[in-house]
Scaffold this active site. Structure first.
Site, PDB file in Angstrom:
ATOM      1  N   SER A 137       0.837  -1.195   0.000  1.00 18.11           N
ATOM      2  CA  SER A 137       0.000   0.000   0.000  1.00 18.11           C
ATOM      3  C   SER A 137       0.874   1.248   0.000  1.00 18.11           C
ATOM      4  O   SER A 137       1.905   1.302   0.677  1.00 18.11           O
ATOM      5  CB  SER A 137      -0.888   0.015   1.250  1.00 18.11           C
ATOM      6  OG  SER A 137      -1.485   1.286   1.393  1.00 18.11           O
TER       7      SER A 137
ATOM      8  N   THR B  50      -5.826   2.258  -7.398  1.00 18.44           N
ATOM      9  CA  THR B  50      -7.116   2.036  -6.725  1.00 18.44           C
ATOM     10  C   THR B  50      -8.098   3.116  -7.146  1.00 18.44           C
ATOM     11  O   THR B  50      -7.833   4.311  -6.954  1.00 18.44           O
ATOM     12  CB  THR B  50      -6.919   2.039  -5.201  1.00 18.44           C
ATOM     13  OG1 THR B  50      -5.962   1.026  -4.885  1.00 18.44           O
ATOM     14  CG2 THR B  50      -8.220   1.759  -4.464  1.00 18.44           C
TER      15      THR B  50
ATOM     16  N   TYR C 265      -2.895   5.515  -4.977  1.00 19.02           N
ATOM     17  CA  TYR C 265      -4.059   6.334  -5.281  1.00 19.02           C
ATOM     18  C   TYR C 265      -3.566   7.428  -6.228  1.00 19.02           C
ATOM     19  O   TYR C 265      -2.362   7.617  -6.383  1.00 19.02           O
ATOM     20  CB  TYR C 265      -4.624   6.977  -4.009  1.00 19.02           C
ATOM     21  CG  TYR C 265      -5.202   5.975  -3.035  1.00 19.02           C
ATOM     22  CD1 TYR C 265      -6.478   5.465  -3.218  1.00 19.02           C
ATOM     23  CD2 TYR C 265      -4.465   5.527  -1.935  1.00 19.02           C
ATOM     24  CE1 TYR C 265      -7.024   4.541  -2.328  1.00 19.02           C
ATOM     25  CE2 TYR C 265      -4.999   4.599  -1.045  1.00 19.02           C
ATOM     26  CZ  TYR C 265      -6.271   4.113  -1.253  1.00 19.02           C
ATOM     27  OH  TYR C 265      -6.803   3.203  -0.386  1.00 19.02           O
TER      28      TYR C 265
END
Ligand SMILES: Cc1cc2nc3c(=O)[nH]c(=O)nc-3n(C[C@H](O)[C@H](O)[C@H](O)COP(=O)(O)O)c2cc1C
Length: 340
Positions: free
Chosen positions: A106, A154, A128
């Site tokens: 992440s 994402t 992101y």
């Protein structure tokens, strides 16, 4: 209801973690309908086992974006592993290596990317698109330099939905929120960009030079748009029931997405995969890779790197068993004929 090893592991993690950290990891948005539906939708899928097939040897090996892996099971991105274990993402990366699993890191990590010790070539970077696009760009460039083989973009979080434990900022110190971006004058710049469109797919590909996997797709038409815009693969996910609470389960969305993109594009899935049998169900529906989110967090909380590796190995063992019981010895032989 009977409980399996995963429920026991989650209870153990719940006992060890501060209650607000457990709530943050376990929770979903709203009434947690999507969260519950993810799991129940897999259980609803019955299988038509074949028989009289030699299953003395089962081979789970496969390729994901051209890279060889021992099994189609992999680690979904989850933020801030420092909340669950003192060694944070270093332990997760270690557990991934121990079990031979692909790890998706992440971008909301507790540690600087450079400090994690990721195995070059065996990990993907989740990103992101942030309101400050320059911050996103510098992270994907660094990830590539550290050996990331893909960017996972994402797209189901143009805004963040309120959750059981709502705000990261209540749990995560500002210095950690900024650990991979550097200090920001306006914290809003770290929020996802609500004007994210498919143009960002090509943009990220250009900047990083890496294949872009689009995560958070639940419809065939969205999936097609991703592929047309240059996505290398699409990932069926409702963010583990943490975004739109009314979202369709990933088990119910998967078939439509697989059919929409065709055989040339890999499709991955996550959400409520609780056993190796669930993984088999997903593979039979046409998923190329099956990703696990919370169970890895519980393994990390309970036993660090070893806990992560144990969780992934459990899924692998269960998938081997499920394949034998279905009369299939290779992942490529799993198809919709098995669905009841
Ligand atoms: C604690 C937690 C943090 C997460 N953080 C991220 C993230 O930073 N980026 C992302 O794309 N998805 C994130 N997710 C979603 C997961 O990647 C994945 O879609 C979801 O957890 C899969 O469902 P499962 O937990 O039922 O296996 C997070 C999920 C959890 C539970």
């Amino acid at each position: 209801m009977t409980s399996n090893w995963l429920d026991t592991l989650e209870r153990e993690a719940a006992g060890l973690l501060p209650p607000d950290v457990y709530a943050w990891a376990a929770g979903g948005s709203g009434f947690e309908d999507a969260l519950k539906r993810n799991r129940s939708a897999w259980s609803r899928i019955t299988l038509r086992p074949d028989a009289l097939v030699d299953v003395s040897r089962v081979d789970l090996s496969t390729t994901l974006l051209g890279e060889r892996f021992d099994a189609p099971l992999a680690i979904a991105p989850s933020g801030y592993h420092g909340l669950t274990h003192p060694e944070a993402e270093r332990a997760t990366a270690d557990g991934a290596t121990k079990s031979g699993s692909l790890m998706v890191l992440s971008s909301r990590a507790s540690l600087r990317l450079e400090e994690i010790g990721l195995p070059s070539g065996r990990w993907w970077f989740q990103s992101y698109v942030l309101k400050d696009r320059a911050l996103t760009e510098q992270m994907v460039v660094r990830a590539r330099a550290l050996g990331a083989r893909a960017v996972v973009l994402t797209v189901d979080a143009p805004v963040l939905a309120p959750r059981r434990q709502s705000r990261n900022s209540a749990l995560v110190p500002q210095a950690v929120l900024e650990v991979n971006t550097g200090p920001v004058t306006d914290p809003e710049m770290l929020e996802p960009a609500p004007d994210l469109t498919e143009r960002d797919i090509a943009g990220l590909h250009e900047i990083s030079g890496l294949p872009v996997v689009v995560k958070g797709v639940l419809r065939g038409d969205t999936a097609r748009r991703c592929v047309d815009a240059g996505a290398a693969a699409v990932w069926v996910s409702n963010h583990g029931g943490r975004q739109l609470d009314a979202a369709v389960s990933t088990a119910d969305a998967l078939g439509e997405v697989v059919d929409a993109v065709g055989a040339d594009t890999e499709v991955y899935v996550d959400g409520g995969i609780s056993t190796g049998v669930d993984a088999l169900r997903a593979l039979a529906l046409g998923a190329r890779g099956v990703f696990v989110g919370r169970p890895v967090v519980w393994g990390l909380a309970v036993n660090g790197a070893t806990g992560v590796a144990d969780v992934m190995n459990r899924y692998v063992e269960e998938l081997v068993l499920a394949m034998r019981l279905c009369g299939r010895s290779q992942v490529s032989a799993l198809g919709r004929d098995l669905l009841g």
